[in-house]
Scaffold this motif. Sequence first.
Motif, PDB file in Angstrom:
ATOM      1  N   GLY A  81      48.975 -35.947  95.445  1.00  0.00           N
ATOM      2  CA  GLY A  81      48.502 -36.700  96.774  1.00  0.00           C
ATOM      3  C   GLY A  81      48.370 -35.637  97.699  1.00  0.00           C
ATOM      4  N   TYR A  82      47.735 -34.681  97.640  1.00  0.00           N
ATOM      5  CA  TYR A  82      47.224 -33.658  98.883  1.00  0.00           C
ATOM      6  C   TYR A  82      48.613 -33.324  99.433  1.00  0.00           C
ATOM      7  N   GLY A  83      49.502 -33.102  98.506  1.00  0.00           N
ATOM      8  CA  GLY A  83      50.997 -32.638  98.935  1.00  0.00           C
ATOM      9  C   GLY A  83      51.840 -33.684  99.503  1.00  0.00           C
ATOM     10  N   ARG A  84      51.561 -35.033  99.566  1.00  0.00           N
ATOM     11  CA  ARG A  84      52.542 -36.044  99.772  1.00  0.00           C
ATOM     12  C   ARG A  84      52.600 -37.211  98.784  1.00  0.00           C
ATOM     13  N   GLU A  85      53.746 -37.191  98.545  1.00  0.00           N
ATOM     14  CA  GLU A  85      53.883 -38.389  97.124  1.00  0.00           C
ATOM     15  C   GLU A  85      53.523 -39.855  97.439  1.00  0.00           C
ATOM     16  N   ASP A  86      53.509 -40.003  98.865  1.00  0.00           N
ATOM     17  CA  ASP A  86      53.011 -41.591  99.306  1.00  0.00           C
ATOM     18  C   ASP A  86      51.499 -41.827  99.434  1.00  0.00           C
ATOM     19  N   ASN A  87      50.812 -40.729  99.109  1.00  0.00           N
ATOM     20  CA  ASN A  87      49.189 -40.886  99.143  1.00  0.00           C
ATOM     21  C   ASN A  87      49.058 -41.420  97.897  1.00  0.00           C
ATOM     22  N   SER A  88      48.654 -42.713  97.973  1.00  0.00           N
ATOM     23  CA  SER A  88      48.740 -43.499  96.599  1.00  0.00           C
ATOM     24  C   SER A  88      47.067 -43.419  96.096  1.00  0.00           C
ATOM     25  N   ASP A  89      46.218 -43.434  97.403  1.00  0.00           N
ATOM     26  CA  ASP A  89      44.738 -43.371  96.662  1.00  0.00           C
ATOM     27  C   ASP A  89      43.619 -42.652  97.622  1.00  0.00           C
ATOM     28  N   SER A  90      42.672 -42.054  96.973  1.00  0.00           N
ATOM     29  CA  SER A  90      41.597 -41.407  98.085  1.00  0.00           C
ATOM     30  C   SER A  90      40.662 -42.508  98.206  1.00  0.00           C
ATOM     31  N   THR A  91      40.309 -42.889  99.436  1.00  0.00           N
ATOM     32  CA  THR A  91      39.751 -44.274 100.043  1.00  0.00           C
ATOM     33  C   THR A  91      38.164 -43.986 100.364  1.00  0.00           C
ATOM     34  N   CYS A  92      38.201 -42.746 100.800  1.00  0.00           N
ATOM     35  CA  CYS A  92      36.644 -42.483 101.201  1.00  0.00           C
ATOM     36  C   CYS A  92      36.390 -41.090 101.372  1.00  0.00           C
ATOM     37  N   LEU A  93      34.932 -40.773 101.236  1.00  0.00           N
ATOM     38  CA  LEU A  93      34.529 -39.474 101.228  1.00  0.00           C
ATOM     39  C   LEU A  93      33.473 -39.188 102.158  1.00  0.00           C
ATOM     40  N   TYR A  94      33.485 -37.853 102.841  1.00  0.00           N
ATOM     41  CA  TYR A  94      32.449 -37.597 103.831  1.00  0.00           C
ATOM     42  C   TYR A  94      32.248 -36.037 103.888  1.00  0.00           C
ATOM     43  N   ALA A  95      30.837 -35.779 103.470  1.00  0.00           N
ATOM     44  CA  ALA A  95      30.560 -34.541 103.615  1.00  0.00           C
ATOM     45  C   ALA A  95      29.810 -34.093 105.030  1.00  0.00           C
ATOM     46  N   TYR A  96      30.530 -33.005 105.695  1.00  0.00           N
ATOM     47  CA  TYR A  96      30.015 -32.424 106.967  1.00  0.00           C
ATOM     48  C   TYR A  96      30.160 -30.983 107.033  1.00  0.00           C
ATOM     49  N   ASP A  97      28.961 -30.262 107.648  1.00  0.00           N
ATOM     50  CA  ASP A  97      29.193 -28.865 107.923  1.00  0.00           C
ATOM     51  C   ASP A  97      29.997 -28.011 106.723  1.00  0.00           C
ATOM     52  N   GLY A  98      29.657 -28.254 105.779  1.00  0.00           N
ATOM     53  CA  GLY A  98      30.464 -27.440 104.769  1.00  0.00           C
ATOM     54  C   GLY A  98      31.543 -27.784 104.119  1.00  0.00           C
ATOM     55  N   TYR A  99      31.875 -28.743 104.596  1.00  0.00           N
ATOM     56  CA  TYR A  99      33.411 -29.204 104.046  1.00  0.00           C
ATOM     57  C   TYR A  99      33.350 -30.780 103.393  1.00  0.00           C
ATOM     58  N   LEU A 100      34.100 -31.149 102.496  1.00  0.00           N
ATOM     59  CA  LEU A 100      34.325 -32.154 102.194  1.00  0.00           C
ATOM     60  C   LEU A 100      35.386 -33.074 102.608  1.00  0.00           C
ATOM     61  N   TYR A 101      35.379 -34.223 103.276  1.00  0.00           N
ATOM     62  CA  TYR A 101      36.618 -34.788 103.874  1.00  0.00           C
ATOM     63  C   TYR A 101      37.013 -35.996 103.040  1.00  0.00           C
ATOM     64  N   VAL A 102      38.307 -36.292 102.852  1.00  0.00           N
ATOM     65  CA  VAL A 102      38.618 -37.468 102.022  1.00  0.00           C
ATOM     66  C   VAL A 102      39.985 -38.100 102.815  1.00  0.00           C
ATOM     67  N   GLY A 103      39.650 -39.500 102.867  1.00  0.00           N
ATOM     68  CA  GLY A 103      40.627 -40.234 103.673  1.00  0.00           C
ATOM     69  C   GLY A 103      41.551 -40.841 102.619  1.00  0.00           C
ATOM     70  N   THR A 104      42.923 -40.956 102.862  1.00  0.00           N
ATOM     71  CA  THR A 104      43.892 -41.525 101.853  1.00  0.00           C
ATOM     72  C   THR A 104      44.613 -42.899 102.315  1.00  0.00           C
ATOM     73  N   GLU A 105      45.166 -43.711 101.322  1.00  0.00           N
ATOM     74  CA  GLU A 105      45.666 -44.728 101.433  1.00  0.00           C
ATOM     75  C   GLU A 105      47.331 -44.286 101.406  1.00  0.00           C
ATOM     76  N   SER A 106      48.060 -44.926 102.006  1.00  0.00           N
ATOM     77  CA  SER A 106      49.611 -44.512 102.030  1.00  0.00           C
ATOM     78  C   SER A 106      50.461 -45.906 102.146  1.00  0.00           C
ATOM     79  N   VAL A 107      50.686 -46.506 100.919  1.00  0.00           N
ATOM     80  CA  VAL A 107      51.287 -47.933 100.918  1.00  0.00           C
ATOM     81  C   VAL A 107      52.410 -47.822  99.633  1.00  0.00           C
ATOM     82  N   ARG A 108      52.944 -46.877  99.116  1.00  0.00           N
ATOM     83  CA  ARG A 108      53.830 -46.700  98.342  1.00  0.00           C
ATOM     84  C   ARG A 108      55.272 -46.885  98.887  1.00  0.00           C
TER      85      ARG A 108
END
Length: 205
Positions: free
Chosen positions: A1-28
């Motif tokens: 979970g990107y270093g966090r156990e409560d990151n339950s889901d990867s919810t969106c992706l966005y590519a910008y300026d050489g990086y991939l960004y991912v948003g998470t859901e934290s509901v555990r």
Amino acid sequence: GYGREDNSDSTCLYAYDGYLYVGTESVRGDMSGWAGTAIYRTDGKGSPLSWQKVCPDGYGDKYNNNTGAITVFKDHMYAGTWNYSGLQVWRTDMKGELPWEWERVVNGGFGIDKNNIGQGLAILDGSIYCGSFGEGGLAPGFETGKLIKSSDGTTWTEITHEGFIKGKIISILSMISANEKLYIGLLGANLLTGGDGLSQLWIYE
């Protein structure tokens, strides 16, 4: 979970300026123990990939439990959140050390607390658009989704026209801009509530 156990889901992706960004859901676990959603980025190099957090947990509000959409508009990165007190939209100028500083530009679901899920962000003709997934998506008879527009990222106007989201069509589930048009995916009630509504795809220009 990107270093966090409560990151339950990867919810969106966005590519910008050489990086991939991912948003998470934290509901555990119990809500009182939530830390809030976050956005992480990677340059895709190395194995395993290395991820950096670009925002504070929950953008400073632990009840922001999901990042539903990310985009970049006029040199700022924007993120839409899920929040039971009404969706929020945050932005950052992407300057300085990580995690970046963010400011809230929308609070309380554009004035409707049951308009609580920011599920789409897209850019068209010099404006930013936000699509929402209201409580109607989970319990028909409550709030349905909205389409909101801003030319500066801080002042927003609803443009949800009559007949756009009605009946068994209850919410905006996804948005993307392409070919000088805005493509909007709508959710039918059957997916979550047992109704017989069918999903739809609309084009705005």
